[in-house]
Write a protein that holds these residues in place. Structure first.
Motif, PDB file in Angstrom:
ATOM      1  N   GLU A 140       0.847  -1.196   0.000  1.00 47.83           N
ATOM      2  CA  GLU A 140       0.000   0.000   0.000  1.00 47.83           C
ATOM      3  C   GLU A 140       0.883   1.246   0.000  1.00 47.83           C
ATOM      4  N   ILE A 141       0.680   2.101  -1.007  1.00 45.95           N
ATOM      5  CA  ILE A 141       1.444   3.336  -1.123  1.00 45.95           C
ATOM      6  C   ILE A 141       0.521   4.505  -0.807  1.00 45.95           C
ATOM      7  N   ASN A 142       0.728   5.128   0.345  1.00 55.00           N
ATOM      8  CA  ASN A 142      -0.051   6.298   0.754  1.00 55.00           C
ATOM      9  C   ASN A 142       0.817   7.534   0.597  1.00 55.00           C
ATOM     10  N   THR A 143       0.372   8.491  -0.184  1.00 50.62           N
ATOM     11  CA  THR A 143       1.216   9.642  -0.493  1.00 50.62           C
ATOM     12  C   THR A 143       0.458  10.949  -0.348  1.00 50.62           C
ATOM     13  N   PHE A 144       1.189  11.980   0.085  1.00 47.56           N
ATOM     14  CA  PHE A 144       0.749  13.365  -0.031  1.00 47.56           C
ATOM     15  C   PHE A 144       1.540  13.980  -1.179  1.00 47.56           C
ATOM     16  N   ALA A 145       0.830  14.582  -2.114  1.00 49.02           N
ATOM     17  CA  ALA A 145       1.490  15.137  -3.288  1.00 49.02           C
ATOM     18  C   ALA A 145       1.054  16.575  -3.517  1.00 49.02           C
ATOM     19  N   GLY A 146       2.017  17.420  -3.861  1.00 44.20           N
ATOM     20  CA  GLY A 146       1.703  18.752  -4.337  1.00 44.20           C
ATOM     21  C   GLY A 146       1.291  18.673  -5.797  1.00 44.20           C
ATOM     22  N   GLU A 147       0.138  19.254  -6.138  1.00 40.31           N
ATOM     23  CA  GLU A 147      -0.421  19.112  -7.479  1.00 40.31           C
ATOM     24  C   GLU A 147      -0.710  20.482  -8.084  1.00 40.31           C
ATOM     25  N   LEU A 148      -0.597  20.565  -9.415  1.00 42.00           N
ATOM     26  CA  LEU A 148      -0.878  21.818 -10.105  1.00 42.00           C
ATOM     27  C   LEU A 148      -1.670  21.539 -11.382  1.00 42.00           C
ATOM     28  N   PRO A 149      -2.982  21.248 -11.266  1.00 45.74           N
ATOM     29  CA  PRO A 149      -3.802  21.082 -12.462  1.00 45.74           C
ATOM     30  C   PRO A 149      -3.915  22.397 -13.241  1.00 45.74           C
ATOM     31  N   VAL A 176       5.387  14.660  -1.711  1.00 46.94           N
ATOM     32  CA  VAL A 176       6.116  15.408  -0.681  1.00 46.94           C
ATOM     33  C   VAL A 176       6.176  14.662   0.644  1.00 46.94           C
ATOM     34  N   GLY A 177       5.493  13.531   0.750  1.00 48.54           N
ATOM     35  CA  GLY A 177       5.547  12.766   1.990  1.00 48.54           C
ATOM     36  C   GLY A 177       4.619  11.581   1.957  1.00 48.54           C
ATOM     37  N   GLY A 178       4.832  10.663   2.920  1.00 49.49           N
ATOM     38  CA  GLY A 178       3.916   9.559   3.114  1.00 49.49           C
ATOM     39  C   GLY A 178       4.279   8.275   2.411  1.00 49.49           C
ATOM     40  N   MET A 179       5.312   8.271   1.549  1.00 49.41           N
ATOM     41  CA  MET A 179       5.629   7.060   0.806  1.00 49.41           C
ATOM     42  C   MET A 179       6.378   6.062   1.676  1.00 49.41           C
ATOM     43  N   LYS A 180       6.028   4.776   1.517  1.00 49.39           N
ATOM     44  CA  LYS A 180       6.720   3.734   2.266  1.00 49.39           C
ATOM     45  C   LYS A 180       8.149   3.587   1.769  1.00 49.39           C
ATOM     46  N   LYS A 181       9.048   3.216   2.676  1.00 48.18           N
ATOM     47  CA  LYS A 181      10.448   2.990   2.337  1.00 48.18           C
ATOM     48  C   LYS A 181      10.852   1.586   2.759  1.00 48.18           C
ATOM     49  N   GLY A 182      11.968   1.106   2.199  1.00 47.47           N
ATOM     50  CA  GLY A 182      12.464  -0.202   2.606  1.00 47.47           C
ATOM     51  C   GLY A 182      12.862  -1.046   1.415  1.00 47.47           C
ATOM     52  N   ASN A 183      13.814  -1.972   1.606  1.00 52.51           N
ATOM     53  CA  ASN A 183      14.308  -2.798   0.510  1.00 52.51           C
ATOM     54  C   ASN A 183      13.272  -3.795   0.015  1.00 52.51           C
ATOM     55  N   ASP A 184      12.361  -4.232   0.896  1.00 57.41           N
ATOM     56  CA  ASP A 184      11.384  -5.233   0.496  1.00 57.41           C
ATOM     57  C   ASP A 184      10.023  -4.625   0.190  1.00 57.41           C
ATOM     58  N   ILE A 185       9.978  -3.300   0.035  1.00 60.43           N
ATOM     59  CA  ILE A 185       8.717  -2.614  -0.216  1.00 60.43           C
ATOM     60  C   ILE A 185       8.687  -2.114  -1.655  1.00 60.43           C
ATOM     61  N   LEU A 186       7.520  -2.144  -2.253  1.00 55.42           N
ATOM     62  CA  LEU A 186       7.345  -1.630  -3.604  1.00 55.42           C
ATOM     63  C   LEU A 186       7.789  -0.172  -3.674  1.00 55.42           C
ATOM     64  N   GLN A 187       8.645   0.144  -4.638  1.00 59.05           N
ATOM     65  CA  GLN A 187       9.166   1.488  -4.801  1.00 59.05           C
ATOM     66  C   GLN A 187       8.604   2.117  -6.081  1.00 59.05           C
ATOM     67  N   VAL A 188       8.209   3.391  -6.004  1.00 55.94           N
ATOM     68  CA  VAL A 188       7.704   4.118  -7.168  1.00 55.94           C
ATOM     69  C   VAL A 188       8.363   5.495  -7.216  1.00 55.94           C
ATOM     70  N   LYS A 189       8.339   6.115  -8.386  1.00 52.03           N
ATOM     71  CA  LYS A 189       8.937   7.431  -8.556  1.00 52.03           C
ATOM     72  C   LYS A 189       8.083   8.505  -7.896  1.00 52.03           C
ATOM     73  N   ASN A 190       8.717   9.623  -7.574  1.00 52.31           N
ATOM     74  CA  ASN A 190       8.038  10.716  -6.872  1.00 52.31           C
ATOM     75  C   ASN A 190       7.285  11.658  -7.807  1.00 52.31           C
ATOM     76  N   MET A 191       7.715  11.731  -9.073  1.00 52.77           N
ATOM     77  CA  MET A 191       7.103  12.658 -10.026  1.00 52.77           C
ATOM     78  C   MET A 191       6.091  11.938 -10.897  1.00 52.77           C
ATOM     79  N   ASP A 192       4.969  12.618 -11.161  1.00 53.44           N
ATOM     80  CA  ASP A 192       3.954  12.071 -12.070  1.00 53.44           C
ATOM     81  C   ASP A 192       3.407  13.201 -12.936  1.00 53.44           C
ATOM     82  N   PHE A 193       2.912  12.823 -14.107  1.00 53.56           N
ATOM     83  CA  PHE A 193       2.322  13.789 -15.036  1.00 53.56           C
ATOM     84  C   PHE A 193       1.084  13.138 -15.617  1.00 53.56           C
ATOM     85  N   ALA A 194      -0.058  13.792 -15.462  1.00 54.70           N
ATOM     86  CA  ALA A 194      -1.327  13.178 -15.835  1.00 54.70           C
ATOM     87  C   ALA A 194      -2.126  14.069 -16.783  1.00 54.70           C
TER      88      ALA A 194
END
Length: 250
Positions: A140-149, A176-194
């Motif tokens: 489970e990836i819970n994130t707080f993200a700064g967004e600019l639609p 900007v925060g909330g992403m899980k960390k760790g070697n055995d945890i699913l890792q995703v990039k911080n930047m997104d474009f939608a």
């Protein structure tokens, strides 16, 4: 437990949720139209103002759209019980609104804010090793993200105190925060474009304009971040999908 159950139900009934939100907009439009017939026109000429300000609150349902890798295909041959599926999580948005009128029917909207998103990938039959207990594991990836639609808004002709509109545009975001960390945890990039598009209904009241809006967001950037774990190696591409109900106040 109740929160997890609600996320599971959202995943099962994703299409029903979209239809329900659309019907909610239609119902709100009928209510506002009836109100306009009784009270006359509120905020006359407001739709032609050059610059408008406001804020919005949103409730979102988010999930990853994933593409399996060759590693996943090979692992299933030796571990037939292994599987990987996305699940839907719920979150919220808080945004400011700045609208600039370009023409009688078009305006440009910037909607900077913060979004909380919960996205889940469910792994079943994970083989055990030195770093992983194995079995069924939810990443489970819970994130707080700064967004600019940044959106272009097309408005139909105003009828009494209601006005349908469509929006489309892009949304860059940065975690900007909330992403899980760790070697055995699913890792995703911080930047997104939608890419975003949606439909809404402006409803004019004596002292403000209220607009419920449904918007779909499709991430076009691959968020997959290669790391040496069964969670990341099973993925070739990872994109985000989000459906949000915004309540806009101007």
């Amino acid at each position: 437990m109740a929160f997890t159950y609600l996320r599971h139900q959202l995943h099962l009934h994703r299409n029903k949720i979209t239809v329900f939100l659309f019907l909610l907009l239609l119902g709100a439009g009928q209510h506002a139209t009836a109100q306009g017939k009784l009270k006359g026109e509120n905020l006359p000429g407001y739709e032609y103002k050059k610059l408008r300000w406001g804020f919005s609150l949103g409730l979102n349902a988010s999930w990853y759209q994933l593409e399996h890798s060759q590693y996943y295909v090979d692992l299933m041959k030796s571990e037939p019980e292994f599987s990987m599926n996305e699940k839907t999580g719920i979150g919220f948005n808080v945004n400011f609104i700045t609208s600039y009128r370009l023409s009688p029917n078009f305006s440009l909207r910037a909607q900077p804010g913060v979004g909380y998103h919960s996205r889940i990938i469910e792994y079943k039959g994970v083989p055990a090793d030195d770093n992983t207990a194995g079995g069924e594991i939810n990443q489970e990836i819970n994130t707080f993200a700064g967004e600019l639609p940044l959106l272009v808004k097309y408005e139909s002709k105003r009828r009494k105190n209601t006005q349908m509109y469509f929006v489309a545009g892009v949304k860059p975001s940065l975690v900007v925060g909330g992403m899980k960390k760790g070697n055995d945890i699913l890792q995703v990039k911080n930047m997104d474009f939608a890419i975003e598009y949606g439909v809404g209904l402006d409803m004019f009241y004596p002292f403000f304009k209220f607009a419920p809006e449904i918007r779909f967001s499709r991430g076009i950037g691959n968020l997959h971040k290669p790391t040496n774990s069964v969670f990341n190696n099973s993925i070739q591409q990872l994109n985000t999908n989000t459906i949000t109900l915004y309540l806009n106040f101007e």
